[in-house]
Structures are given as C-alpha cells and as structure tokens.
Design an enzyme around this catalytic site. Structure first.
Site, PDB file in Angstrom:
ATOM      1  N   LYS A   1     -26.600   2.365   0.102  1.00 38.94           N
ATOM      2  CA  LYS A   1     -27.814   3.045   0.565  1.00 38.94           C
ATOM      3  C   LYS A   1     -29.043   2.555  -0.200  1.00 38.94           C
ATOM      4  O   LYS A   1     -30.125   2.391   0.383  1.00 38.94           O
ATOM      5  CB  LYS A   1     -27.663   4.565   0.411  1.00 38.94           C
ATOM      6  CG  LYS A   1     -26.640   5.197   1.344  1.00 38.94           C
ATOM      7  CD  LYS A   1     -27.027   5.093   2.816  1.00 38.94           C
ATOM      8  CE  LYS A   1     -28.172   6.002   3.185  1.00 38.94           C
ATOM      9  NZ  LYS A   1     -28.474   5.948   4.641  1.00 38.94           N
TER      10      LYS A   1
ATOM     11  N   THR B   1     -21.329   7.131   6.097  1.00 43.14           N
ATOM     12  CA  THR B   1     -21.471   8.268   5.168  1.00 43.14           C
ATOM     13  C   THR B   1     -20.160   8.728   4.529  1.00 43.14           C
ATOM     14  O   THR B   1     -20.143   9.735   3.833  1.00 43.14           O
ATOM     15  CB  THR B   1     -22.109   9.470   5.891  1.00 43.14           C
ATOM     16  OG1 THR B   1     -21.294   9.819   7.026  1.00 43.14           O
ATOM     17  CG2 THR B   1     -23.517   9.146   6.357  1.00 43.14           C
TER      18      THR B   1
ATOM     19  N   ALA C   1     -25.757   5.581   9.772  1.00 39.51           N
ATOM     20  CA  ALA C   1     -25.309   5.385   8.391  1.00 39.51           C
ATOM     21  C   ALA C   1     -23.797   5.452   8.301  1.00 39.51           C
ATOM     22  O   ALA C   1     -23.139   6.117   9.104  1.00 39.51           O
ATOM     23  CB  ALA C   1     -25.919   6.447   7.477  1.00 39.51           C
TER      24      ALA C   1
ATOM     25  N   TYR D   1     -21.020   3.947  -1.849  1.00 40.57           N
ATOM     26  CA  TYR D   1     -21.914   4.560  -0.867  1.00 40.57           C
ATOM     27  C   TYR D   1     -23.357   4.539  -1.365  1.00 40.57           C
ATOM     28  O   TYR D   1     -24.265   4.067  -0.658  1.00 40.57           O
ATOM     29  CB  TYR D   1     -21.472   6.004  -0.586  1.00 40.57           C
ATOM     30  CG  TYR D   1     -22.493   6.808   0.185  1.00 40.57           C
ATOM     31  CD1 TYR D   1     -22.768   6.527   1.516  1.00 40.57           C
ATOM     32  CD2 TYR D   1     -23.191   7.854  -0.425  1.00 40.57           C
ATOM     33  CE1 TYR D   1     -23.719   7.257   2.222  1.00 40.57           C
ATOM     34  CE2 TYR D   1     -24.132   8.589   0.272  1.00 40.57           C
ATOM     35  CZ  TYR D   1     -24.402   8.286   1.596  1.00 40.57           C
ATOM     36  OH  TYR D   1     -25.338   9.006   2.294  1.00 40.57           O
TER      37      TYR D   1
END
Length: 286
Positions: free
Chosen positions: A132, A65, A63, A128
């Site tokens: 996601k 992050t 990911a 972000y």
C-alpha cells in the site's frame, strides 16, 4: 456533467459510494467497475476505460486487502496495490483526472504513543502495508492531481469485516477472546464515502496525503464490547494479548492517526466511532 470513475466498486467502500450516488445523480455521472469488469493490473484495460469515459475524478477503491494472505502472496498484493495504482495514476495523468486513492494506517509500524501525522515516517511491518505504501508513492509521483486518503479498521453493512464477523460469532458462541493491546480507529465506510464526496464537491482542491477515520482510538477488545452492547448480545468477551493470538502478518500495536489536516483543509469533521458503529448495527438489525 462531470464523471466519477469508481474502481473496486464491489468492495465495502465501493458499495457505500453506490449507496449515496443517488444523492448526486443530478451533478455527476458515476461509472462503477469491479475486478470482473476492470483488471487494474492490466495497463491496456485501464487506458482503454479512461479513453472511452474520460473521467473527471477517479476514486480508486480497488485493493488487495487480505492482510495475512499477503504474507504468502506478496506478488499478488503488489500487483494490485502498487502496479495497479501506477496504471490508474498514469491514466489519470494523461486525461487530467483527479485521483482519490484509498490507503491504510498499516503504512506505519505502530511503535509510538503519538497520533501519526501525514508526513510522519512510514515503516510498514507487513507485506500488505508495504504494498500500500508503494502504491501511495507511485500515485503521488505519477499524477500531480492525487489525493491519498489513509483510513483504518474499515467496516460497514457490506461484505466481510470485523463487525459482521463479531455479530456472526456472537450468535454461535458463549464466550470469545479478542486482542486488547492493539490500538486503532474503527471507521464506518459510509463515513469515508461521504468524506470522499465532500472532497470532490470542494471548490478548491489540495492534493497530497490526508488521514480520515472515525475517532478516538480504541482497541479491538473495546470495539467488540461495543458491538456486543449495541447488538444486545450476552457474549462473554475475554481480553487477549497479541502474543496469545498470533497471526501470519504482524499488526501495528498503535497506528492511530491525527485527523487535523483533513478537518482544516476540507472542513470534514470525523464522527465518533461509537456513534457510527451504532448507526451500522442499526442498519444491520433491520
């Protein structure tokens, strides 16, 4: 022997899975990859890896992050968190691999006083969270055998995280200001790793979206207070408002999640965050 592919294995969760993998070495063969050995944004690399290994399970812990940096680098965030997930999901669909994909509470806007259920309206307020959420949608659309695990405020003895940052600052400063009006659920990544393995071990799989974290809710300020208490620090902590501590990315004010579904479906009982925090600080202090 069944195979478990773990992407992003140099991150917090990946390291925690490595830590417990030896407990399952008689049952599963683990294949650990990281950003150096697998570029998830490269569909050919992903397909080749799946073709060579044909994993039964894929734990996608890869990911982007960096919540604040994502505001400046949306392309990078979406490349890893959305396009990379799509590549993995396509390979999983082709090779009939069960995908366990890790997501975040930041898919919610935090404008509620209730705990979020899995099917509640998503409305991420930053790049972000948006990236996601797109990854979640792609994974579920592409691979029917997908389990999404949304988690929150992840920390561990590995890599950079809030707990380790606080411990470092406590050793350098006499007082510190911490945001006290954002609510969430700190989660020990070791507990998440154990939950993932419990899902893999379960005889009957239910696919879809699940929430997993430690409980109950707290604030960053209260979290920091407990870190200080458990580490026996004399630091003076001062509560701040979000307005007093501006960041490039907006954070949800209250992104606490309901944990009933994973408990009922997979019989996974989340731990109290204070107990898990004390465990982590005990490991770090050795």
């Amino acid at each position: 022997m069944k195979k478990i592919l773990v992407t992003g294995s140099n991150g917090q969760l990946g390291n925690c899975i490595k830590h417990i993998a030896e407990n399952f070495e008689n049952k599963y063969e683990f294949i650990f990859t990281d950003s150096q050995t697998l570029d998830v944004t490269n569909s050919e690399q992903v397909q080749s890896l799946f073709y060579d290994n044909k994993p039964d399970f894929c734990i996608n812990a890869s990911a982007y992050t960096a919540v604040d940096l994502a505001e400046k680098e949306p392309e990078k965030a979406f490349a890893v968190n959305a396009e990379g997930v799509a590549n993995i999901a396509e390979a999983c669909a082709e090779f009939k691999t069960i995908l366990i994909h890790v997501s975040t509470d930041y898919v919610f806007d935090g404008e509620t006083n209730l705990d979020y259920a899995e099917d509640d309206f998503t409305n991420p307020i930053g790049v972000y969270g948006q990236s996601k959420l797109k990854g979640e949608e792609l994974a579920l659309d592409i691979n029917p055998k997908t389990i999404i695990l949304r988690t929150s405020w992840l920390y561990s003895e590995f890599n950079k995280n809030f707990v380790k940052t606080m411990l470092n600052l406590f050793s350098q400063k006499e007082e510190l200001g911490i945001v006290a009006d954002q609510f969430g659920q700190p989660t020990n990544a070791n507990d998440l790793a154990e939950a993932i393995m419990a899902i893999i071990e379960a005889k009957n799989k239910t696919f879809g979206v699940f929430h997993f974290s430690n409980y109950p809710e707290t604030t960053w300020f209260e979290f920091a207070q407990k870190i200080a208490e458990f580490s026996k620090s004399n630091i003076k902590l001062n509560p701040l408002t979000t307005e007093q501590y501006p960041t490039p990315a907006k954070r949800p004010k209250r992104s606490t999640m309901c944990l009933d579904k994973i408990e009922k479906t997979y019989k996974i009982e989340p731990k109290h965050w204070e107990n898990s925090l004390e465990d982590c600080i005990g490991v770090l202090s050795k």
